[in-house]
Write a protein that holds these residues in place. Structure first.
Motif, mmCIF file in Angstrom:
data_model
loop_
_atom_site.group_PDB
_atom_site.id
_atom_site.type_symbol
_atom_site.label_atom_id
_atom_site.label_comp_id
_atom_site.label_asym_id
_atom_site.label_seq_id
_atom_site.Cartn_x
_atom_site.Cartn_y
_atom_site.Cartn_z
ATOM 1 N N LEU A 1 0.825 -1.206 0.000
ATOM 2 C CA LEU A 1 0.000 0.000 0.000
ATOM 3 C C LEU A 1 0.863 1.261 0.000
ATOM 4 O O LEU A 1 0.509 2.276 -0.619
ATOM 5 C CB LEU A 1 -0.931 -0.013 1.211
ATOM 6 N N ALA A 2 2.022 1.187 0.643
ATOM 7 C CA ALA A 2 2.925 2.346 0.680
ATOM 8 C C ALA A 2 3.548 2.640 -0.673
ATOM 9 O O ALA A 2 4.136 3.711 -0.872
ATOM 10 C CB ALA A 2 4.027 2.101 1.711
ATOM 11 N N ALA A 3 3.408 1.735 -1.634
ATOM 12 C CA ALA A 3 3.938 1.972 -2.973
ATOM 13 C C ALA A 3 3.240 3.129 -3.675
ATOM 14 O O ALA A 3 3.721 3.626 -4.696
ATOM 15 C CB ALA A 3 3.807 0.706 -3.816
ATOM 16 N N THR A 4 2.104 3.570 -3.136
ATOM 17 C CA THR A 4 1.364 4.702 -3.719
ATOM 18 C C THR A 4 1.884 6.049 -3.230
ATOM 19 O O THR A 4 1.265 7.081 -3.517
ATOM 20 C CB THR A 4 -0.132 4.577 -3.361
ATOM 21 N N ALA A 5 2.994 6.067 -2.505
ATOM 22 C CA ALA A 5 3.457 7.280 -1.829
ATOM 23 C C ALA A 5 3.651 8.470 -2.758
ATOM 24 O O ALA A 5 3.442 9.621 -2.363
ATOM 25 C CB ALA A 5 4.762 6.992 -1.084
ATOM 26 N N GLN A 6 4.036 8.228 -4.015
ATOM 27 C CA GLN A 6 4.293 9.350 -4.919
ATOM 28 C C GLN A 6 3.023 10.053 -5.384
ATOM 29 O O GLN A 6 3.074 11.213 -5.796
ATOM 30 C CB GLN A 6 5.087 8.873 -6.143
ATOM 31 N N VAL A 7 1.895 9.368 -5.319
ATOM 32 C CA VAL A 7 0.648 9.956 -5.827
ATOM 33 C C VAL A 7 -0.446 10.052 -4.774
ATOM 34 O O VAL A 7 -1.388 10.828 -4.923
ATOM 35 C CB VAL A 7 0.118 9.137 -7.030
ATOM 36 N N ALA A 8 -0.343 9.270 -3.700
ATOM 37 C CA ALA A 8 -1.406 9.227 -2.690
ATOM 38 C C ALA A 8 -1.226 10.341 -1.665
ATOM 39 O O ALA A 8 -0.120 10.866 -1.481
ATOM 40 C CB ALA A 8 -1.405 7.872 -1.991
ATOM 41 N N PRO A 9 -2.298 10.715 -0.975
ATOM 42 C CA PRO A 9 -2.175 11.678 0.122
ATOM 43 C C PRO A 9 -1.272 11.126 1.219
ATOM 44 O O PRO A 9 -1.191 9.900 1.406
ATOM 45 C CB PRO A 9 -3.617 11.826 0.625
ATOM 46 N N ALA A 10 -0.632 12.032 1.932
ATOM 47 C CA ALA A 10 0.286 11.599 2.992
ATOM 48 C C ALA A 10 -0.431 10.743 4.024
ATOM 49 O O ALA A 10 0.147 9.793 4.570
ATOM 50 C CB ALA A 10 0.926 12.815 3.653
ATOM 51 N N GLY A 11 -1.705 11.054 4.286
ATOM 52 C CA GLY A 11 -2.455 10.286 5.271
ATOM 53 C C GLY A 11 -2.551 8.818 4.919
ATOM 54 O O GLY A 11 -2.494 7.941 5.796
ATOM 55 N N LEU A 12 -2.698 8.510 3.639
ATOM 56 C CA LEU A 12 -2.769 7.118 3.208
ATOM 57 C C LEU A 12 -1.426 6.418 3.403
ATOM 58 O O LEU A 12 -1.375 5.247 3.797
ATOM 59 C CB LEU A 12 -3.186 7.038 1.737
ATOM 60 N N VAL A 13 -0.352 7.136 3.158
ATOM 61 C CA VAL A 13 0.979 6.562 3.369
ATOM 62 C C VAL A 13 1.199 6.273 4.848
ATOM 63 O O VAL A 13 1.713 5.204 5.225
ATOM 64 C CB VAL A 13 2.069 7.519 2.843
ATOM 65 N N PHE A 14 0.778 7.199 5.702
ATOM 66 C CA PHE A 14 0.918 6.972 7.136
ATOM 67 C C PHE A 14 0.091 5.764 7.576
ATOM 68 O O PHE A 14 0.529 4.963 8.406
ATOM 69 C CB PHE A 14 0.474 8.210 7.919
ATOM 70 N N ALA A 15 -1.103 5.612 7.027
ATOM 71 C CA ALA A 15 -1.947 4.456 7.354
ATOM 72 C C ALA A 15 -1.294 3.161 6.896
ATOM 73 O O ALA A 15 -1.348 2.137 7.596
ATOM 74 C CB ALA A 15 -3.325 4.617 6.712
ATOM 75 N N ALA A 16 -0.668 3.202 5.718
ATOM 76 C CA ALA A 16 0.019 2.009 5.210
ATOM 77 C C ALA A 16 1.157 1.606 6.137
ATOM 78 O O ALA A 16 1.350 0.411 6.440
ATOM 79 C CB ALA A 16 0.553 2.273 3.804
ATOM 80 N N VAL A 17 1.911 2.586 6.617
ATOM 81 C CA VAL A 17 3.006 2.299 7.540
ATOM 82 C C VAL A 17 2.460 1.787 8.873
ATOM 83 O O VAL A 17 3.065 0.939 9.532
ATOM 84 C CB VAL A 17 3.893 3.539 7.735
ATOM 85 N N GLY A 18 1.290 2.285 9.278
ATOM 86 C CA GLY A 18 0.648 1.761 10.477
ATOM 87 C C GLY A 18 0.311 0.289 10.330
ATOM 88 O O GLY A 18 0.462 -0.504 11.267
ATOM 89 N N LEU A 19 -0.143 -0.103 9.140
ATOM 90 C CA LEU A 19 -0.437 -1.511 8.870
ATOM 91 C C LEU A 19 0.844 -2.345 8.913
ATOM 92 O O LEU A 19 0.845 -3.476 9.407
ATOM 93 C CB LEU A 19 -1.127 -1.637 7.509
ATOM 94 N N VAL A 20 1.922 -1.775 8.396
ATOM 95 C CA VAL A 20 3.223 -2.443 8.513
ATOM 96 C C VAL A 20 3.561 -2.685 9.982
ATOM 97 O O VAL A 20 4.040 -3.763 10.365
ATOM 98 C CB VAL A 20 4.320 -1.594 7.839
ATOM 99 N N GLY A 21 3.301 -1.693 10.817
ATOM 100 C CA GLY A 21 3.577 -1.826 12.247
ATOM 101 C C GLY A 21 2.783 -2.930 12.908
ATOM 102 O O GLY A 21 3.289 -3.638 13.786
ATOM 103 N N VAL A 22 1.525 -3.094 12.492
ATOM 104 C CA VAL A 22 0.693 -4.168 13.031
ATOM 105 C C VAL A 22 1.338 -5.525 12.732
ATOM 106 O O VAL A 22 1.463 -6.392 13.611
ATOM 107 C CB VAL A 22 -0.730 -4.112 12.445
ATOM 108 N N GLY A 23 1.756 -5.718 11.487
ATOM 109 C CA GLY A 23 2.388 -6.977 11.119
ATOM 110 C C GLY A 23 3.759 -7.148 11.739
ATOM 111 O O GLY A 23 4.138 -8.250 12.145
ATOM 112 N N TYR A 24 4.496 -6.056 11.843
ATOM 113 C CA TYR A 24 5.854 -6.120 12.398
ATOM 114 C C TYR A 24 5.858 -6.665 13.821
ATOM 115 O O TYR A 24 6.749 -7.443 14.196
ATOM 116 C CB TYR A 24 6.492 -4.736 12.345
ATOM 117 N N ALA A 25 4.868 -6.271 14.620
ATOM 118 C CA ALA A 25 4.815 -6.747 16.002
ATOM 119 C C ALA A 25 4.774 -8.265 16.047
ATOM 120 O O ALA A 25 5.516 -8.909 16.808
ATOM 121 C CB ALA A 25 3.591 -6.156 16.705
#
Length: 463
Positions: free
Chosen positions: A316-340
């Motif tokens: 989902l973070a692959a959209t960083a160049q075109v997506a709103p920053a909020g979506l990128v932050f949400a994608a990284v949050g999802l990464v954090g869920v899995g990382y734990a």
């Protein structure tokens, strides 16, 4: 002064021991996070080192640790001390680790990029050596302080929760400290501050584990080469190690890309801190939940699910160049869920494999197991920034001494892909190995019940 310690075979450890052991993650988390986050930008955008060479500088000391970690494990296996074989190394190596960390970023103006790069390389090499002698004994401890399959998961839950908090603290504040000062001064001050954090974790772990149980198991016989061959003969250990190293490679690449993604793609240096908060916040909340998932469906299944969640967030973070920053932050949050989950489960499965080996053979190769494990983890986390640096090079990323270089579109694409698509594919690929893991809770309990237990725990110094 000495004190009696509880039996290794007890099913539940005191909360103070769990907290004390978990505190060591303050040291490992800070050292694992900050160089991965800050060292590559320091080299490319402050010292003006080309991305490819900077990647090699970041990688070389960790590659040295790959060779050193099994040696550190064998040495700690054979350490005779009233405090146990592992705990003395926490203090000995931990203090040197903190000092070395401050030196890495305290590069004086030597008038030569080559000399300044050499300073970083030598300091990082020395610090990585100290880290090996801290990390390997630290990771070896759970297999010796409890024989309980479920208690190891609970112990890792505390460790990962503290690790997640440390990542948030170090990852969010290190860029802020750097940005509060000009140029190299910011990096130097940041290095001293993070060294203080490391020292705090070292002392807390040393003091907090003074009453942890310590079982006596005969040190493994034979040369280190022979012991490594025995460890390598364990199919389940090989599967765990391969899966974990591939995932460490993916996470190392993502960590290296945070600062570049924030500044060059999202256009905000402050976004580095926000990205870390999005990453670690879910991990802090959901780490206990992942432990409960593992108790219900098994550690391997829990690791598989958490890996899929992490990979989904990365894609989902692959959209960083075109997506709103909020979506990128949400994608990284999802990464954090899995990382734990991707930290809880392998760290709980490693002592299972090592402890079964110790019970079956009557020889203590826990240090060698964890030495090989941490060597693999170190290799993956070190290769990640190097892989990211290679992607930057292919994208024509432009280095500078003041961070003012204007990047071409190809570099922005490289920054994004290296942070998202490449790590996601690596995470998914790692699951091919994980499916081969066969050790279950029943297998662990049966092996421990059917073989002679280690000798009774000894009294040890409470210093």
């Amino acid at each position: 002064m000495t004190t009696d310690v509880p039996s290794v075979g007890q099913s539940t450890l005191p909360r103070a021991v769990r907290l004390g052991y978990g505190s060591g993650s303050v040291a490992t988390g800070a050292f694992g996070t900050v160089p991965g986050l800050m060292l590559l930008p320091f080299l490319t955008d402050s010292l003006g080192i080309a991305a490819l060479w900077a990647g090699l500088i970041v990688f070389a000391p960790k590659a040295w640790d790959v060779l050193l970690n099994p040696v550190a494990g064998r040495i700690s296996d054979r350490t005779v001390d009233p405090r146990g074989p592992r705990r003395p190394w926490l203090l000995r190596a931990g203090v040197l680790l903190a000092v070395g960390f401050a030196v890495i970023f305290a590069v004086p103006d030597l008038g030569s990029k080559g000399l300044e790069a050499t300073w970083v390389l030598v300091a990082f090499l020395a610090t990585a050596t100290a880290y090996a002698f801290f990390q390997v004994p630290y990771v070896a401890m759970p297999a010796e302080i409890t024989d309980s399959y479920d208690e190891r998961t609970r112990l890792m839950t505390w460790r990962v929760a503290i690790l997640a908090f440390t990542i948030m603290l170090a990852g969010a504040t290190a860029p802020l400290i750097r940005d509060a000062f000009d140029g190299r001064t910011g990096y130097a001050v940041m290095g001293v501050a993070m060294a203080g954090v490391i020292l705090l974790g070292v002392v807390a772990a040393y003091v907090g584990t003074r009453r942890a149980p310590v079982g006596t198991v005969a040190a493994g016989s034979g040369t280190i080469g022979e012991q490594l061959r025995v460890v390598a003969s364990s199919a389940n250990f090989r599967v765990l190690l391969t899966t974990f190293v591939i995932q460490a490679l993916a996470l190392g690449a993502m960590l290296a890309g945070v600062d570049y993604l924030a500044e060059e793609v999202l256009g905000s240096a402050g976004a580095t801190t926000i990205l870390f908060l999005c990453f670690v916040g879910p991990a802090l909340v959901l780490t206990p939940a992942w432990a409960r998932v593992g108790e219900r469906i098994g550690k391997r299944a829990g690791w598989t699910i958490s890996s899929l969640v992490l990979a989904s967030g990365a894609l989902l973070a692959a959209t960083a160049q075109v997506a709103p920053a909020g979506l990128v932050f949400a994608a990284v949050g999802l990464v954090g869920v899995g990382y734990a989950g991707c930290q809880v489960f392998p760290m709980a499965m490693l002592p299972d494999a090592a402890a079964v080996d110790a019970h079956l053979t009557g020889e203590n190769r826990v240090g060698v197991h964890t030495g090989v494990w941490t060597a693999g983890e170190t290799f993956g986390l070190a290769l990640g920034p190097s892989l990211y640096a290679l992607i930057l090079t292919l994208g024509d990323y432009r280095s500078s001494t003041d961070g003012s270089a204007v990047q071409p579109d190809s570099a922005l694409t490289a920054i994004t892909v290296g942070f998202s698509v490449v790590p996601a594919l690596l995470i998914l690929a790692s699951l091919w190995w994980l499916r081969r893991y066969t050790l279950t809770a029943d297998d662990v309990r049966a092996a421990l019940a059917a073989t002679p237990a280690p000798a009774a725990p000894t009294s040890k110094d409470a210093r």
